[in-house]
Design an enzyme around this catalytic site. Structure first.
Site, PDB file in Angstrom:
ATOM      1  N   GLY B 122       0.823  -1.202   0.000  1.00 14.65           N
ATOM      2  CA  GLY B 122       0.000   0.000   0.000  1.00 14.65           C
ATOM      3  C   GLY B 122       0.855   1.250   0.000  1.00 14.65           C
ATOM      4  O   GLY B 122       1.398   1.660   1.034  1.00 14.65           O
ATOM      5  N   LEU B 123       0.997   1.842  -1.189  1.00 14.67           N
ATOM      6  CA  LEU B 123       1.753   3.089  -1.313  1.00 14.67           C
ATOM      7  C   LEU B 123       0.804   4.204  -1.733  1.00 14.67           C
ATOM      8  O   LEU B 123       0.672   5.224  -1.068  1.00 14.67           O
ATOM      9  CB  LEU B 123       2.872   2.914  -2.348  1.00 14.67           C
ATOM     10  CG  LEU B 123       3.651   4.183  -2.692  1.00 14.67           C
ATOM     11  CD1 LEU B 123       4.781   4.393  -1.688  1.00 14.67           C
ATOM     12  CD2 LEU B 123       4.232   4.122  -4.090  1.00 14.67           C
ATOM     13  N   GLU B 125      -2.193   6.641  -2.452  1.00 12.90           N
ATOM     14  CA  GLU B 125      -3.342   7.122  -1.685  1.00 12.90           C
ATOM     15  C   GLU B 125      -4.248   7.910  -2.616  1.00 12.90           C
ATOM     16  O   GLU B 125      -3.854   8.226  -3.747  1.00 12.90           O
ATOM     17  CB  GLU B 125      -2.867   7.992  -0.516  1.00 12.90           C
ATOM     18  CG  GLU B 125      -1.956   7.224   0.430  1.00 12.90           C
ATOM     19  CD  GLU B 125      -1.620   7.994   1.702  1.00 12.90           C
ATOM     20  OE1 GLU B 125      -2.063   9.161   1.841  1.00 12.90           O
ATOM     21  OE2 GLU B 125      -0.916   7.421   2.545  1.00 12.90           O
ATOM     22  N   ILE B 339      -8.837  -4.878 -36.273  1.00  6.08           N
ATOM     23  CA  ILE B 339      -8.762  -6.016 -37.206  1.00  6.08           C
ATOM     24  C   ILE B 339      -9.913  -6.990 -36.948  1.00  6.08           C
ATOM     25  O   ILE B 339     -10.504  -7.529 -37.877  1.00  6.08           O
ATOM     26  CB  ILE B 339      -7.387  -6.725 -37.071  1.00  6.08           C
ATOM     27  CG1 ILE B 339      -6.284  -5.831 -37.635  1.00  6.08           C
ATOM     28  CG2 ILE B 339      -7.401  -8.088 -37.769  1.00  6.08           C
ATOM     29  CD1 ILE B 339      -4.868  -6.290 -37.314  1.00  6.08           C
ATOM     30  N   GLY B 342     -16.282  -6.130 -35.276  1.00 11.42           N
ATOM     31  CA  GLY B 342     -17.305  -6.249 -34.233  1.00 11.42           C
ATOM     32  C   GLY B 342     -16.935  -7.243 -33.151  1.00 11.42           C
ATOM     33  O   GLY B 342     -17.192  -7.016 -31.963  1.00 11.42           O
ATOM     34  N   GLU B 365       2.514   1.561 -11.953  1.00 13.23           N
ATOM     35  CA  GLU B 365       3.972   1.436 -11.775  1.00 13.23           C
ATOM     36  C   GLU B 365       4.708   2.621 -12.414  1.00 13.23           C
ATOM     37  O   GLU B 365       5.767   2.487 -13.021  1.00 13.23           O
ATOM     38  CB  GLU B 365       4.451   0.105 -12.373  1.00 13.23           C
ATOM     39  CG  GLU B 365       5.693  -0.448 -11.710  1.00 13.23           C
ATOM     40  CD  GLU B 365       5.414  -1.515 -10.654  1.00 13.23           C
ATOM     41  OE1 GLU B 365       4.239  -1.914 -10.496  1.00 13.23           O
ATOM     42  OE2 GLU B 365       6.361  -1.917  -9.975  1.00 13.23           O
ATOM     43  N   SER B 368       3.310   7.011 -17.950  1.00 18.17           N
ATOM     44  CA  SER B 368       4.232   7.277 -19.063  1.00 18.17           C
ATOM     45  C   SER B 368       4.940   8.610 -18.856  1.00 18.17           C
ATOM     46  O   SER B 368       6.123   8.755 -19.177  1.00 18.17           O
ATOM     47  CB  SER B 368       3.465   7.297 -20.385  1.00 18.17           C
ATOM     48  OG  SER B 368       2.979   6.009 -20.668  1.00 18.17           O
ATOM     49  N   GLU B 369       4.218   9.588 -18.284  1.00 20.79           N
ATOM     50  CA  GLU B 369       4.808  10.907 -18.047  1.00 20.79           C
ATOM     51  C   GLU B 369       5.943  10.811 -17.033  1.00 20.79           C
ATOM     52  O   GLU B 369       6.994  11.446 -17.198  1.00 20.79           O
ATOM     53  CB  GLU B 369       3.728  11.891 -17.560  1.00 20.79           C
ATOM     54  CG  GLU B 369       2.693  12.268 -18.614  1.00 20.79           C
ATOM     55  CD  GLU B 369       1.696  11.149 -18.945  1.00 20.79           C
ATOM     56  OE1 GLU B 369       1.579  10.187 -18.157  1.00 20.79           O
ATOM     57  OE2 GLU B 369       1.044  11.230 -20.002  1.00 20.79           O
TER      58      GLU B 369
END
Lengths: 260, 381
Positions: B122-123, B125, B339, B342, B365, B368-369
């Site tokens: 748990g990191l 918040e 590809i 539907g 994790e 991207s920024e």
């Protein structure tokens, strides 16, 4: 207890399997090679016996160089050691010639109590190896076992057939071939994969087994392939017109095919 | 980097498992939003959770690269199962392997390594993810205990019936010299009074994985549940985040590969205007681009893994791999869905799952920024 498990590297059933045009033997190079699934069940059964008591499990195969991949997989599942009969001379051996080779190789393992095999390989599909080996070794063979217990020098097996279940029993040493339903084979763990590298693999030629090249291979085989043709493409199948009795007709068809 | 023989055999074993056991059933778990306990148990028996755990604690004694190899093969077939393993190891197990005391390792690792138990970390918040220094959860010392108050968000594997613990980061005081808040990591066993697990989130993707919000209200655990050094919780976490990024990169490459696999198969089968769609250049070019992205991203995770295994700095390489591979997964999932037409919009199809699942790869994790920030920082900017 000393257990030998027969394994065979076969072309992956997912790939297209062919015979070679030259000597009409299996074209091994044309498809991926894998450890036959039924052999994994034989290995699993041996490992279950080992885990329940005290047993040494030896893997035995006859095959070319790349059969070492199949051996390593069986070793990484947990078998202790392996014997690999690798000799150009056995190329093209039929079931009987192969059985001769394997019977001699079993003799190199020491006092063997139990030989476990799959009931039928997915390539040759002769389904006769366990019976032939029993004959050559002079041991009873319990084939198509879907359940196996080994205790007090006795092997007890259940064989399911379309007609019912047979209870089979034989004193050891014996040859047992296992069916699809006997167990679910384990996946090798990474520890098993690492350990397999260090397990002993003895490579033997036919001379080491006291056999002569004329007794094995294409020359020593009673069965030879004269000609072959690819399987005809699937036909349209049978169409059932439902005139109120469609269900009954389908059931009749399935009974005819022994599917229900 | 060339995979070693053992890694290659592991890859084949996991591929076999994923194709035979995961692929046929996971679609239904996904639609029901149900955690696949039996698959996790089999993965445990295969030793996948114990891959980088020392043998003395019930592990396989392998390396982190082995885990990445396994994750790529699982990610090819299903990301929920892959992320359960990824988080189970990199967040549930590695903090204990790297920083736990011997007692903590003895007590928790054997079941975790066997896949009989899962741990969460748990990191994040509600008010911050990558800005982990903004942690608001607190832990105060009282009578030989830590008393924890606060909440954590988006915690993977935290609410399964086999979850044994969650390690949480909490503010445990201020550094006297700098005046900065010190953050420590504390292990909270499941079922501890004052520790509440909220019902599962309703997520866009990863629907067969387990994710919860956690609340701590005067939650007491013994002082010895501190994991690693007091005040080093955040720094410790950062140090394992790099390897976690390589793991997510491998998983993402698997997802990208899965999209290629499915697209090639479908392009050969599906007929339109009198021919298989794979004979049309528009489809061929799309799949060629997908394959190119996948191979490039795989080279990137292999590059990061090689440096990681050699003990060299690999922060930049891990960020590059994570950035490239999560983009590849998302782009490939979008193309594969196109590809499939539907059918690609139907949840039961693997490409639809990849389409929904891959977005989080660009977020979790480290977004991207954040990866770009880290890459730029390593370039001296």
């Amino acid at each position: 207890m000393n257990i030998v498990v027969l394994i065979k590297q076969v072309p992956d059933t997912w790939s297209e399997r062919k015979l070679s045009d030259g000597d009409k033997t299996l074209d091994r190079a044309s498809s991926d090679a894998v450890l036959d699934e039924i052999n994994e069940r034989a290995v699993e059964e041996a490992l279950k016996i080992k885990e329940a008591g005290d047993a040494e499990v030896t893997i035995l195969t006859a095959g070319p160089d790349r059969a070492t991949d199949a051996i390593r997989k069986a070793l990484s599942m947990g078998a202790d050691k392996a014997v690999h009969v690798n000799d150009e001379a056995i190329h093209g051996s039929d079931a009987i010639a192969t059985a001769k080779v394997l019977a001699k190789a079993i003799g190199t393992v020491g006092d063997v109590d139990l030989v476990l095999a799959g009931n039928e390989a997915t390539d040759g599909r002769s389904g006769a190896m366990a019976g032939m080996l029993g004959e050559l070794l002079g041991w009873p063979s319990l084939t198509h076992a879907n359940e196996l217990t080994v205790e007090n020098g006795t092997a007890k097996a259940k064989r399911e057939t379309d007609e019912g279940t047979s209870d089979l029993e034989a004193s050891l040493p014996a040859v047992v071939s296992v069916g699809e339903k006997i167990n679910e084979p384990r996946y090798p763990s990474f520890k098993g994969i690492m350990a397999a590298k260090k397990k002993p693999v003895t490579t033997l030629g036919i001379a080491d087994l006291g056999l002569d090249a004329s007794e094995v291979g294409l020359a020593g085989s009673l069965v030879q392939v004269d000609s072959f043709a690819p399987r005809p493409p699937k036909s349209g199948g049978q169409k059932v017109e439902d005139e109120g009795d469609g269900g009954a007709k389908i059931a009749e068809y399935l009974v005819g095919q022994k599917l229900i | 980097m060339q995979l070693s023989t053992e890694h290659e055999e592991l890859r084949r074993t996991v591929e076999d498992f994923a194709q035979k056991e995961v692929a046929p059933v996971i679609g239904d778990f996904y639609i029901r939003e149900e955690f696949p306990y039996d698959l996790v148990a089999t993965m445990g028996e295969m030793g996948l959770f114990g891959l980088p755990v020392p043998e003395e604690y019930g592990g396989m004694g392998g390396d982190y690269v082995a885990l990445c190899v396994a994750l790529e093969e699982l990610g090819r077939v299903d990301q929920s199962v892959a992320i359960t393993l990824e988080a189970g190891v990199s967040l549930g197990i590695m903090p204990l392997v790297r920083f736990g005391s011997d007692e903590q390792k003895q007590r928790w690792l054997p079941d975790l390594a066997a896949g009989k138990a899962l741990g969460g970390f748990g990191l994040t918040e509600a008010g911050g993810g990558s800005d982990a220094g903004a942690t608001r959860t607190t832990a105060k010392q009282d009578d030989g205990d830590w008393v924890i108050n606060g909440s954590k968000a988006f915690i993977t594997n935290s609410g399964t019936r086999i979850t044994s613990h969650v390690t949480v980061t909490a503010v445990t005081g201020r550094d006297e010299a700098s005046g900065k808040r010190e953050i420590s990591a504390i292990l909270v066993p499941s079922g501890t009074e004052g520790f509440t697990v909220a019902p599962s989130y309703s997520k866009v993707g990863w629907n067969a994985s387990d994710t919860h919000e956690l609340a701590f209200s005067d939650c007491r655990v013994p002082e010895e549940n501190l994991v690693g050094q007091r005040g080093k919780g955040y720094g410790q976490f950062l140090s394992i985040l790099d390897e976690g990024r390589v793991a997510i990169a491998a998983l993402s490459v698997g997802a990208a590969q899965g999209c290629v696999d499915e697209s090639v198969r479908y392009a050969r089968e599906r007929q339109a205007f009198g021919a298989a769609i794979g004979t049309y250049q528009s489809i061929q070019f799309k799949i060629a681009e997908m394959e190119t992205r996948t191979v490039a991203a795989r080279l990137a995770w292999h590059d990061a893994a090689e440096k990681m295994a050699a003990g060299k700095p690999f922060t930049k390489e891990a960020s590059i791999a994570k950035l490239l591979s999560s983009n590849a997964a998302m782009d490939n999932a979008r193309d594969a869905t196109q590809i499939f037409g539907g059918y690609g919009f139907m949840n039961e199809y693997p490409v639809a799952r990849h389409y929904r699942d891959s977005k989080i790869l660009e977020i979790g994790e480290g977004t991207s920024e954040v990866q770009k920030m880290l890459i730029a920082k390593r370039l001296g900017l």
